[in-house]
Write an enzyme that holds these catalytic residues in place. Structure first.
Site, PDB file in Angstrom:
ATOM      1  N   ARG A  89      -6.470  -4.124  -5.025  1.00  0.00           N
ATOM      2  CA  ARG A  89      -6.588  -5.530  -5.387  1.00  0.00           C
ATOM      3  C   ARG A  89      -7.313  -6.345  -4.332  1.00  0.00           C
ATOM      4  O   ARG A  89      -7.504  -7.543  -4.516  1.00  0.00           O
ATOM      5  CB  ARG A  89      -5.191  -6.119  -5.563  1.00  0.00           C
ATOM      6  CG  ARG A  89      -4.747  -6.228  -7.007  1.00  0.00           C
ATOM      7  CD  ARG A  89      -3.345  -6.757  -6.981  1.00  0.00           C
ATOM      8  NE  ARG A  89      -2.976  -7.488  -8.149  1.00  0.00           N
ATOM      9  CZ  ARG A  89      -2.477  -6.939  -9.250  1.00  0.00           C
ATOM     10  NH1 ARG A  89      -2.361  -5.642  -9.357  1.00  0.00           N
ATOM     11  NH2 ARG A  89      -2.100  -7.697 -10.250  1.00  0.00           N
ATOM     12  N   ARG A 123       3.002 -12.868 -23.742  1.00  0.00           N
ATOM     13  CA  ARG A 123       3.321 -11.457 -23.513  1.00  0.00           C
ATOM     14  C   ARG A 123       4.820 -11.210 -23.356  1.00  0.00           C
ATOM     15  O   ARG A 123       5.491 -11.906 -22.606  1.00  0.00           O
ATOM     16  CB  ARG A 123       2.590 -10.983 -22.257  1.00  0.00           C
ATOM     17  CG  ARG A 123       2.997  -9.580 -21.836  1.00  0.00           C
ATOM     18  CD  ARG A 123       2.020  -8.999 -20.910  1.00  0.00           C
ATOM     19  NE  ARG A 123       2.110  -9.546 -19.563  1.00  0.00           N
ATOM     20  CZ  ARG A 123       1.358  -9.125 -18.566  1.00  0.00           C
ATOM     21  NH1 ARG A 123       0.453  -8.198 -18.762  1.00  0.00           N
ATOM     22  NH2 ARG A 123       1.493  -9.648 -17.368  1.00  0.00           N
ATOM     23  N   ARG A 156       7.985 -11.503 -18.374  1.00  0.00           N
ATOM     24  CA  ARG A 156       7.911 -11.400 -16.916  1.00  0.00           C
ATOM     25  C   ARG A 156       7.960 -12.781 -16.293  1.00  0.00           C
ATOM     26  O   ARG A 156       7.324 -13.705 -16.777  1.00  0.00           O
ATOM     27  CB  ARG A 156       6.604 -10.696 -16.531  1.00  0.00           C
ATOM     28  CG  ARG A 156       6.729  -9.200 -16.588  1.00  0.00           C
ATOM     29  CD  ARG A 156       5.427  -8.497 -16.457  1.00  0.00           C
ATOM     30  NE  ARG A 156       4.526  -9.063 -15.449  1.00  0.00           N
ATOM     31  CZ  ARG A 156       3.366  -8.506 -15.127  1.00  0.00           C
ATOM     32  NH1 ARG A 156       2.976  -7.392 -15.710  1.00  0.00           N
ATOM     33  NH2 ARG A 156       2.589  -9.061 -14.230  1.00  0.00           N
ATOM     34  N   ARG A 167      -2.108 -16.268 -10.107  1.00  0.00           N
ATOM     35  CA  ARG A 167      -2.619 -14.894 -10.226  1.00  0.00           C
ATOM     36  C   ARG A 167      -4.114 -14.884 -10.526  1.00  0.00           C
ATOM     37  O   ARG A 167      -4.841 -14.037 -10.017  1.00  0.00           O
ATOM     38  CB  ARG A 167      -1.847 -14.131 -11.311  1.00  0.00           C
ATOM     39  CG  ARG A 167      -0.470 -13.701 -10.820  1.00  0.00           C
ATOM     40  CD  ARG A 167       0.488 -13.461 -11.959  1.00  0.00           C
ATOM     41  NE  ARG A 167       0.100 -12.367 -12.814  1.00  0.00           N
ATOM     42  CZ  ARG A 167       0.505 -12.251 -14.085  1.00  0.00           C
ATOM     43  NH1 ARG A 167       1.299 -13.156 -14.622  1.00  0.00           N
ATOM     44  NH2 ARG A 167       0.127 -11.211 -14.793  1.00  0.00           N
TER      45      ARG A 167
HETATM   46  P1  ADP Z   1      -1.132  -8.279 -13.551  1.00  0.00           P
HETATM   47  O1  ADP Z   1      -2.357  -7.425 -13.320  1.00  0.00           O
HETATM   48  O2  ADP Z   1      -0.988  -8.673 -14.982  1.00  0.00           O
HETATM   49  O3  ADP Z   1      -0.991  -9.435 -12.607  1.00  0.00           O
HETATM   50  P2  ADP Z   1       0.620  -6.292 -12.315  1.00  0.00           P
HETATM   51  O4  ADP Z   1       1.809  -5.700 -12.946  1.00  0.00           O
HETATM   52  O5  ADP Z   1      -0.515  -5.398 -11.960  1.00  0.00           O
HETATM   53  O6  ADP Z   1       0.153  -7.421 -13.330  1.00  0.00           O
HETATM   54  O7  ADP Z   1       1.029  -7.090 -10.990  1.00  0.00           O
HETATM   55  C1  ADP Z   1       2.079  -8.023 -10.952  1.00  0.00           C
HETATM   56  C2  ADP Z   1       2.294  -8.506  -9.526  1.00  0.00           C
HETATM   57  O8  ADP Z   1       2.674  -7.416  -8.684  1.00  0.00           O
HETATM   58  C3  ADP Z   1       1.077  -9.106  -8.832  1.00  0.00           C
HETATM   59  O9  ADP Z   1       0.891 -10.476  -9.140  1.00  0.00           O
HETATM   60  C4  ADP Z   1       1.426  -8.895  -7.356  1.00  0.00           C
HETATM   61  O10 ADP Z   1       2.371  -9.830  -6.912  1.00  0.00           O
HETATM   62  C5  ADP Z   1       2.102  -7.534  -7.382  1.00  0.00           C
HETATM   63  N1  ADP Z   1       1.149  -6.431  -7.171  1.00  0.00           N
HETATM   64  C6  ADP Z   1       0.846  -5.436  -8.037  1.00  0.00           C
HETATM   65  N2  ADP Z   1      -0.061  -4.597  -7.529  1.00  0.00           N
HETATM   66  C7  ADP Z   1      -0.360  -5.075  -6.287  1.00  0.00           C
HETATM   67  C8  ADP Z   1      -1.249  -4.670  -5.252  1.00  0.00           C
HETATM   68  N3  ADP Z   1      -2.036  -3.607  -5.384  1.00  0.00           N
HETATM   69  N4  ADP Z   1      -1.274  -5.421  -4.113  1.00  0.00           N
HETATM   70  C9  ADP Z   1      -0.507  -6.489  -3.963  1.00  0.00           C
HETATM   71  N5  ADP Z   1       0.339  -6.944  -4.904  1.00  0.00           N
HETATM   72  C10 ADP Z   1       0.409  -6.245  -6.057  1.00  0.00           C
END
Ligand code: ADP
Length: 212
Positions: A89, A123, A156, A167
């Site tokens: 990310r 969602r 969520r 986000r």
């Molecule tokens: P979305 O892509 O819909 O935001 P995710 O389930 O991938 O949903 O992520 C939800 C949350 O989990 C993010 O907003 C972040 O807080 C955390 N998160 C997930 N993956 C990472 C990552 N690779 N690095 C940092 N935070 C993460």
């Protein structure tokens, strides 16, 4: 041994596609979001710490995410290949992933911003198997319960409007630069992620055909 990253903004449909594609390819679907939510539910110290960031819609610090990712990659099924969803990310995470395991392909989900907000706020998710539904475009067969396992669906906490806005900002500031990073490495394939999940799945298959 395909190692594929699905990259795209929150709400682009990566999770839905990843579940299907992982099954097709016979590789595990590795979602750092799911792994983090699991540790939140299990109330581990990592989970408690991560939850503060997740609820606010901010990125969980890299070292915490790396810990759960390393753990997951050490399981034997990950030797067959992996489908990464939600990792990397930011550029530091991409560098870390390159050190852990080489990536063959990065599929970038292209989608207009207004569609994202609509998808996220409508969602509902199964807390047990992770299947996502959309009250408007993909409702469950019976209201409020998962088609697969009958579990009561939940929304969520980070799909609340304020967290959704954060986000999206985080995506633009920290994750979108990865598009250029992978384009320069020649590994990026963009796909149109608007339309129904079935249409997107078809585009994804076409994009991957013969080139993994
Ligand atoms: P979305 O892509 O819909 O935001 P995710 O389930 O991938 O949903 O992520 C939800 C949350 O989990 C993010 O907003 C972040 O807080 C955390 N998160 C997930 N993956 C990472 C990552 N690779 N690095 C940092 N935070 C993460």
């Amino acid at each position: 041994m395909p190692r594929i990253v699905l990259l795209g903004p929150p709400g682009a449909g990566k999770g839905t596609q990843a579940q299907w594609l992982a099954k097709d390819l016979g590789v595990p679907h590795i979602s750092t979001g799911d792994l983090l939510r699991e540790s939140v539910r299990a109330q581990t110290s990592l989970g408690d710490e991560a939850n503060v960031y997740i609820r606010a819609g901010r990125l969980v610090p890299d070292d915490l995410v790396l810990r759960i990712l390393r753990d997951r990659l050490s399981r034997p099924d990950a030797a067959k290949g992996c489908l990464f969803d939600g990792y990397p990310r930011n550029v530091a995470q991409a560098d870390e992933l390159d050190r852990l395991t080489p990536i063959d392909r990065v599929i970038a989900f292209d989608i207009p911003e207004n569609v994202l907000v609509e998808r996220l706020t409508q969602r509902w998710t199964c807390p047990k198997c992770g299947t996502s539904y959309n009250l408007v475009t993909r409702p469950p067969k019976a209201p409020g319960v998962c088609d697969r396992d009958g579990t009561t669906l939940t929304q969520r906490a980070d799909d609340a409007p304020a967290a959704v806005r954060t986000r999206l900002t985080v995506y633009h500031e920290q994750t979108a630069p990865l598009l250029e990073h992978y384009r320069r490495l020649g590994r990026l394939t963009p796909i149109d992620a608007s339309g129904t999940p079935e249409q997107v799945a078809q585009r994804l298959r076409t994009a991957l055909e013969g080139r993994t």
